[in-house]
Structure formats: C-alpha cells, structure tokens
Scaffold this motif. Sequence first.
Motif, PDB file in Angstrom:
ATOM      1  N   GLU A 190      28.074 -17.194   2.870  1.00 28.46           N
ATOM      2  CA  GLU A 190      27.373 -17.609   4.086  1.00 28.46           C
ATOM      3  C   GLU A 190      26.080 -18.347   3.744  1.00 28.46           C
ATOM      4  O   GLU A 190      25.715 -19.307   4.400  1.00 28.46           O
ATOM      5  CB  GLU A 190      27.058 -16.384   4.946  1.00 28.46           C
ATOM      6  CG  GLU A 190      27.635 -16.448   6.313  1.00 28.46           C
ATOM      7  CD  GLU A 190      27.387 -15.174   7.090  1.00 28.46           C
ATOM      8  OE1 GLU A 190      26.211 -14.792   7.283  1.00 28.46           O
ATOM      9  OE2 GLU A 190      28.385 -14.569   7.504  1.00 28.46           O
ATOM     10  N   GLU A 191      25.393 -17.875   2.708  1.00 29.11           N
ATOM     11  CA  GLU A 191      24.153 -18.529   2.289  1.00 29.11           C
ATOM     12  C   GLU A 191      24.405 -19.954   1.823  1.00 29.11           C
ATOM     13  O   GLU A 191      23.547 -20.811   1.969  1.00 29.11           O
ATOM     14  CB  GLU A 191      23.469 -17.734   1.177  1.00 29.11           C
ATOM     15  CG  GLU A 191      22.826 -16.457   1.632  1.00 29.11           C
ATOM     16  CD  GLU A 191      22.111 -15.728   0.514  1.00 29.11           C
ATOM     17  OE1 GLU A 191      22.199 -16.142  -0.662  1.00 29.11           O
ATOM     18  OE2 GLU A 191      21.461 -14.723   0.825  1.00 29.11           O
ATOM     19  N   SER A 192      25.581 -20.203   1.248  1.00 29.12           N
ATOM     20  CA  SER A 192      25.873 -21.556   0.771  1.00 29.12           C
ATOM     21  C   SER A 192      25.963 -22.540   1.926  1.00 29.12           C
ATOM     22  O   SER A 192      25.684 -23.722   1.755  1.00 29.12           O
ATOM     23  CB  SER A 192      27.166 -21.569  -0.047  1.00 29.12           C
ATOM     24  OG  SER A 192      28.285 -21.352   0.779  1.00 29.12           O
ATOM     25  N   LEU A 207      22.769 -24.321   2.633  1.00 28.05           N
ATOM     26  CA  LEU A 207      22.297 -25.303   1.660  1.00 28.05           C
ATOM     27  C   LEU A 207      22.268 -26.710   2.241  1.00 28.05           C
ATOM     28  O   LEU A 207      21.424 -27.518   1.860  1.00 28.05           O
ATOM     29  CB  LEU A 207      23.182 -25.297   0.409  1.00 28.05           C
ATOM     30  CG  LEU A 207      23.083 -24.064  -0.472  1.00 28.05           C
ATOM     31  CD1 LEU A 207      24.061 -24.178  -1.627  1.00 28.05           C
ATOM     32  CD2 LEU A 207      21.677 -23.873  -0.987  1.00 28.05           C
ATOM     33  N   GLN A 208      23.163 -27.011   3.165  1.00 28.33           N
ATOM     34  CA  GLN A 208      23.193 -28.342   3.752  1.00 28.33           C
ATOM     35  C   GLN A 208      21.876 -28.671   4.444  1.00 28.33           C
ATOM     36  O   GLN A 208      21.487 -29.830   4.514  1.00 28.33           O
ATOM     37  CB  GLN A 208      24.353 -28.473   4.730  1.00 28.33           C
ATOM     38  CG  GLN A 208      25.688 -28.498   4.034  1.00 28.33           C
ATOM     39  CD  GLN A 208      26.839 -28.708   5.004  1.00 28.33           C
ATOM     40  OE1 GLN A 208      26.662 -28.608   6.210  1.00 28.33           O
ATOM     41  NE2 GLN A 208      28.005 -28.995   4.474  1.00 28.33           N
ATOM     42  N   THR A 209      21.179 -27.668   4.915  1.00 24.22           N
ATOM     43  CA  THR A 209      19.892 -27.884   5.557  1.00 24.22           C
ATOM     44  C   THR A 209      18.890 -28.459   4.568  1.00 24.22           C
ATOM     45  O   THR A 209      18.058 -29.289   4.920  1.00 24.22           O
ATOM     46  CB  THR A 209      19.338 -26.548   6.105  1.00 24.22           C
ATOM     47  OG1 THR A 209      20.317 -26.002   6.981  1.00 24.22           O
ATOM     48  CG2 THR A 209      18.035 -26.732   6.838  1.00 24.22           C
ATOM     49  N   GLU A 240      34.608 -11.698  -2.563  1.00 26.81           N
ATOM     50  CA  GLU A 240      35.169 -12.774  -3.377  1.00 26.81           C
ATOM     51  C   GLU A 240      34.109 -13.336  -4.316  1.00 26.81           C
ATOM     52  O   GLU A 240      32.913 -13.177  -4.089  1.00 26.81           O
ATOM     53  CB  GLU A 240      35.700 -13.883  -2.480  1.00 26.81           C
ATOM     54  CG  GLU A 240      36.880 -13.453  -1.626  1.00 26.81           C
ATOM     55  CD  GLU A 240      37.399 -14.586  -0.759  1.00 26.81           C
ATOM     56  OE1 GLU A 240      37.366 -15.747  -1.208  1.00 26.81           O
ATOM     57  OE2 GLU A 240      37.820 -14.293   0.366  1.00 26.81           O
ATOM     58  N   LEU A 241      34.567 -14.018  -5.359  1.00 28.00           N
ATOM     59  CA  LEU A 241      33.640 -14.626  -6.305  1.00 28.00           C
ATOM     60  C   LEU A 241      32.991 -15.861  -5.697  1.00 28.00           C
ATOM     61  O   LEU A 241      33.658 -16.679  -5.076  1.00 28.00           O
ATOM     62  CB  LEU A 241      34.365 -15.012  -7.594  1.00 28.00           C
ATOM     63  CG  LEU A 241      34.737 -13.863  -8.514  1.00 28.00           C
ATOM     64  CD1 LEU A 241      35.577 -14.382  -9.680  1.00 28.00           C
ATOM     65  CD2 LEU A 241      33.499 -13.161  -9.040  1.00 28.00           C
ATOM     66  N   ILE A 242      31.695 -15.977  -5.913  1.00 34.60           N
ATOM     67  CA  ILE A 242      30.954 -17.170  -5.508  1.00 34.60           C
ATOM     68  C   ILE A 242      31.131 -18.180  -6.634  1.00 34.60           C
ATOM     69  O   ILE A 242      30.997 -17.830  -7.809  1.00 34.60           O
ATOM     70  CB  ILE A 242      29.460 -16.839  -5.297  1.00 34.60           C
ATOM     71  CG1 ILE A 242      29.304 -15.808  -4.170  1.00 34.60           C
ATOM     72  CG2 ILE A 242      28.653 -18.095  -5.019  1.00 34.60           C
ATOM     73  CD1 ILE A 242      27.893 -15.258  -4.014  1.00 34.60           C
TER      74      ILE A 242
END
Length: 98
Positions: free
Chosen positions: A80-82, A85-87, A63-65
């Motif tokens: 999954e990498e996104s 980001l909360q970290t 899917e498109l990011i």
Amino acid sequence: MNATQEKLFLELRQTKEEIEQSLQIKKRQDWLISILEEELADINTAILKFEKGSFGHCEISGELIPEDLLSMIPTMKSMEESQNLQTYYKKTISTSFL
C-alpha cells in the motif's frame, strides 16, 4: 540473507547511528526532531524484521515486497505504501511542451 538484503541491513544500521547522533544534538528545530524520531522508529522496525527473518514481507498481505522497492525505501511496510510513491515520483518534463 542475500547480498541485496545484507547491503540494505548495513545501510539501515548506518542511518540509525546517524539519526541517533543528530538527535543527541539539541540545536535541531522541533519539527526536525519529530521527523528524525519517526524515521528512527521505522528503521528500528526494519532492523527487527531483519533479525526475525520477516524483512521484505508486506504487513497486510504477507507477500514479498519487490526488492527494487525495498532498495529505494528499505523501511517500506506494505505494498500500500508503494502506491503513495507516485505522489513523490519526479516525472520528466515532456519535450513536446518545450
């Protein structure tokens, strides 16, 4: 390639050149060299994706990011990498604590 992607592509190429120049200077510390080499590998992968027309697609789902995420981190490979980001996301301090 739309205007946003073209801008990201140019930024990636410029960053690639800057990192390559930094790596040529051997006065860097070992820990920094490994970080620069990892970032360079991610940039090369993103540039290759641009050239193949697959930039911005999640490597897991296809899917498109979202473009806003790619604008922040153009080397993002998956949704999954996104979640990571909360970290690193800097949250504002609530005024109720002050």
